[in-house]
Scaffold this active site. Structure first.
Site, PDB file in Angstrom:
ATOM      1  N   CYS A  58     136.416 -14.487   7.649  1.00  0.00           N
ATOM      2  CA  CYS A  58     135.589 -14.483   8.853  1.00  0.00           C
ATOM      3  C   CYS A  58     136.442 -14.337  10.118  1.00  0.00           C
ATOM      4  O   CYS A  58     137.355 -15.133  10.356  1.00  0.00           O
ATOM      5  CB  CYS A  58     134.783 -15.780   8.900  1.00  0.00           C
ATOM      6  N   CYS A  95     136.336 -17.460  12.268  1.00  0.00           N
ATOM      7  CA  CYS A  95     137.184 -18.536  11.740  1.00  0.00           C
ATOM      8  C   CYS A  95     138.649 -18.261  12.053  1.00  0.00           C
ATOM      9  O   CYS A  95     139.413 -19.190  12.341  1.00  0.00           O
ATOM     10  CB  CYS A  95     136.969 -18.702  10.237  1.00  0.00           C
ATOM     11  N   ASN A 126     121.024 -14.961  16.654  1.00  0.00           N
ATOM     12  CA  ASN A 126     120.482 -14.025  15.668  1.00  0.00           C
ATOM     13  C   ASN A 126     120.790 -14.524  14.262  1.00  0.00           C
ATOM     14  O   ASN A 126     121.874 -15.032  14.011  1.00  0.00           O
ATOM     15  CB  ASN A 126     121.097 -12.628  15.861  1.00  0.00           C
ATOM     16  N   THR A 139     125.767  -9.364  13.131  1.00  0.00           N
ATOM     17  CA  THR A 139     126.843  -8.563  12.546  1.00  0.00           C
ATOM     18  C   THR A 139     127.961  -9.394  11.939  1.00  0.00           C
ATOM     19  O   THR A 139     128.740  -8.873  11.150  1.00  0.00           O
ATOM     20  CB  THR A 139     127.436  -7.593  13.587  1.00  0.00           C
ATOM     21  N   HIS A 152     128.373 -15.832  10.668  1.00  0.00           N
ATOM     22  CA  HIS A 152     128.854 -17.126  11.180  1.00  0.00           C
ATOM     23  C   HIS A 152     127.988 -17.369  12.409  1.00  0.00           C
ATOM     24  O   HIS A 152     128.178 -16.711  13.439  1.00  0.00           O
ATOM     25  CB  HIS A 152     130.340 -16.994  11.564  1.00  0.00           C
ATOM     26  N   HIS A 163     126.265 -18.028  15.821  1.00  0.00           N
ATOM     27  CA  HIS A 163     126.850 -18.143  17.159  1.00  0.00           C
ATOM     28  C   HIS A 163     125.760 -17.876  18.185  1.00  0.00           C
ATOM     29  O   HIS A 163     124.794 -17.177  17.906  1.00  0.00           O
ATOM     30  CB  HIS A 163     128.023 -17.170  17.341  1.00  0.00           C
ATOM     31  N   HIS A 214     124.623 -16.303  21.747  1.00  0.00           N
ATOM     32  CA  HIS A 214     124.928 -15.339  22.809  1.00  0.00           C
ATOM     33  C   HIS A 214     124.410 -15.904  24.121  1.00  0.00           C
ATOM     34  O   HIS A 214     123.247 -16.318  24.201  1.00  0.00           O
ATOM     35  CB  HIS A 214     124.208 -14.003  22.553  1.00  0.00           C
TER      36      HIS A 214
END
Length: 116
Positions: free
Chosen positions: A7, A10, A90, A98, A101, A103, A105
């Site tokens: 990732c 990561c 998302n 995409t 992991h 997250h 925005h």
């Protein structure tokens, strides 16, 4: 499924000297989106690898809730708190996620279009 060793988020979390990180604490970090959709487009990312929101449970509540606290702090730093900003998370390919992991925005700096 992406593992923590594969990732990109990561990798950034492990690189404590990464100059692209705008904010970092023990639960998350913040970077600018490399393909911004607005003048301010930041990503608030948990340090812990979570492959999908399907794996978020009660144990992740402190981390996931903290992302929103940090997002507000970053909105203040980017001077978009009063004019307004959008937070988006998302999940999955249909939502155009995409990187596997989760997250948040943070987008602002101009009037944002309708999402409907």
């Amino acid at each position: 499924m992406t593992t923590a060793t594969q990732c990109i988020f990561c990798s950034i979390a492990r690189d404590t000297a990464n100059p692209d990180v705008l904010y970092r604490d023990d639960r998350c970090f913040v970077v600018r989106d490399i393909n911004p959709k607005s003048p301010v487009h930041l990503l608030v990312i948990p340090n812990m690898h979570i492959a999908s929101l399907a794996y978020v449970g009660p144990g992740q509540v402190p981390v996931m809730g903290h992302l929103f606290v940090v997002a507000e702090e970053m909105a203040r730093r980017e001077n978009v708190t009063l004019s307004g900003y959008r937070l988006t998370l998302n999940q999955g390919p249909d939502a155009q996620q995409t990187i596997a992991h989760p997250h948040v925005h943070l987008m602002g700096g101009r009037q944002l279009g309708d999402m409907g």
